[in-house]
Enzyme design. Structure first.
Site, short mmCIF file in Angstrom:
data_model
loop_
_atom_site.label_atom_id
_atom_site.label_comp_id
_atom_site.label_asym_id
_atom_site.label_seq_id
_atom_site.Cartn_x
_atom_site.Cartn_y
_atom_site.Cartn_z
CG ASP A 19 -2.10 -1.00 1.02
OD1 ASP A 19 -2.34 -1.43 -0.13
OD2 ASP A 19 -2.74 -1.35 2.03
CG PHE A 23 4.49 -2.56 -4.10
CD1 PHE A 23 5.60 -3.37 -4.31
CD2 PHE A 23 3.25 -3.06 -4.41
CE1 PHE A 23 5.45 -4.65 -4.80
CE2 PHE A 23 3.09 -4.36 -4.91
CZ PHE A 23 4.20 -5.15 -5.11
NE ARG A 27 -2.42 -1.00 -7.88
CZ ARG A 27 -3.23 -2.06 -7.79
NH1 ARG A 27 -3.67 -2.64 -8.89
NH2 ARG A 27 -3.58 -2.56 -6.63
CG HIS A 88 11.74 -9.39 -7.66
ND1 HIS A 88 10.37 -9.51 -7.48
CD2 HIS A 88 11.96 -9.62 -8.98
CE1 HIS A 88 9.80 -9.81 -8.62
NE2 HIS A 88 10.74 -9.89 -9.55
CG ASP A 89 11.19 -6.95 -11.01
OD1 ASP A 89 12.42 -7.13 -10.98
OD2 ASP A 89 10.43 -7.61 -11.74
CG HIS A 115 16.07 -3.63 -12.70
ND1 HIS A 115 16.75 -4.21 -13.74
CD2 HIS A 115 15.54 -4.63 -11.97
CE1 HIS A 115 16.62 -5.52 -13.65
NE2 HIS A 115 15.89 -5.80 -12.59
CG ASP A 170 14.90 -16.77 -10.17
OD1 ASP A 170 13.91 -16.43 -10.83
OD2 ASP A 170 16.03 -16.29 -10.37
CG ASP A 172 12.26 -12.47 -11.30
OD1 ASP A 172 11.20 -12.00 -11.75
OD2 ASP A 172 13.38 -12.02 -11.60
CG ASP A 175 4.90 -14.36 -11.72
OD1 ASP A 175 3.84 -14.89 -11.31
OD2 ASP A 175 4.95 -13.25 -12.27
#
Length: 188
Positions: A19, A23, A27, A88-89, A115, A170, A172, A175
């Site tokens: 929230d 982060f 989106r 992580h990103d 990054h 991994d 990451d 996914d």
């Protein structure tokens, strides 16, 4: 509810990270950069990918804890691992790797900015700026170490979960391979 993993239960404590404005900006960061121009359905974001990565990290943790009780894994370790999956990103800029490769590399020496390093800096900012007290200093160090793969030997097995530079597989990658293939209409 996630397109790839279905219903994802999220530890309510992780919403302290989710929230935050830092982060939530994920989106707007497209996972596949400008690929949506050729693949109109490739509009998914780093946000959904990070939620999926965190979810998979929790599943791997559960499997490790169940298969080898001698590892002495604690619920706190699970929370830290899932936080690393979420964050992580966090350092990605607009259009993800395209921004890093095409914009930043022209402004800076590309060896000085990436990054991952930006993400490590942003984690400190995110925690300080939002007054998050969920993690102590050692926990934050561990989250960063999981992301960079620089964990001390007693936690070595956790470093391979989110970011595995040794073997290349991994949560990451699992996914994003599944998510990216799905979004462009390919079987994974």
């Amino acid at each position: 509810m996630d397109t790839i993993h279905g219903l994802i239960p999220i530890d309510v404590r992780l919403f302290q990270l989710i929230d935050t404005p830092q982060f939530q900006r994920l989106r707007s960061v497209k996972q596949l950069g400008t690929s949506y121009i050729c693949f109109p359905s490739a509009t998914h974001s780093r946000f959904s990918h990070s939620i999926g990565t965190s979810h998979l990290a929790g599943l791997v943790f559960d499997g490790l804890a169940k298969s080898d009780p001698s590892l002495d894994l604690r619920s706190r370790d699970r929370l830290i691992l899932q936080a690393a999956g979420l964050l992580h990103d966090i350092g990605h800029g607009p259009f993800s790797h395209m921004f890093e490769n095409e914009v930043v590399s022209k402004l800076y020496d590309s060896r000085k900015w990436n990054h991952e390093e930006q993400g490590i800096k942003m984690i400190d900012y995110l925690i300080d700026d939002n007054h998050i007290d969920l993690f102590d200093t050692d926990d934050v160090k561990k989250i960063k170490a999981i992301i960079t793969g620089e964990l001390p030997s007693e936690y070595r097995f956790l470093r391979h979960v989110v970011s595995n530079h040794d073997y290349g597989i991994d949560v990451d990658r699992i996914d994003y391979l599944e998510r990216d293939c799905y979004s462009v209409g390919l079987n994974c």
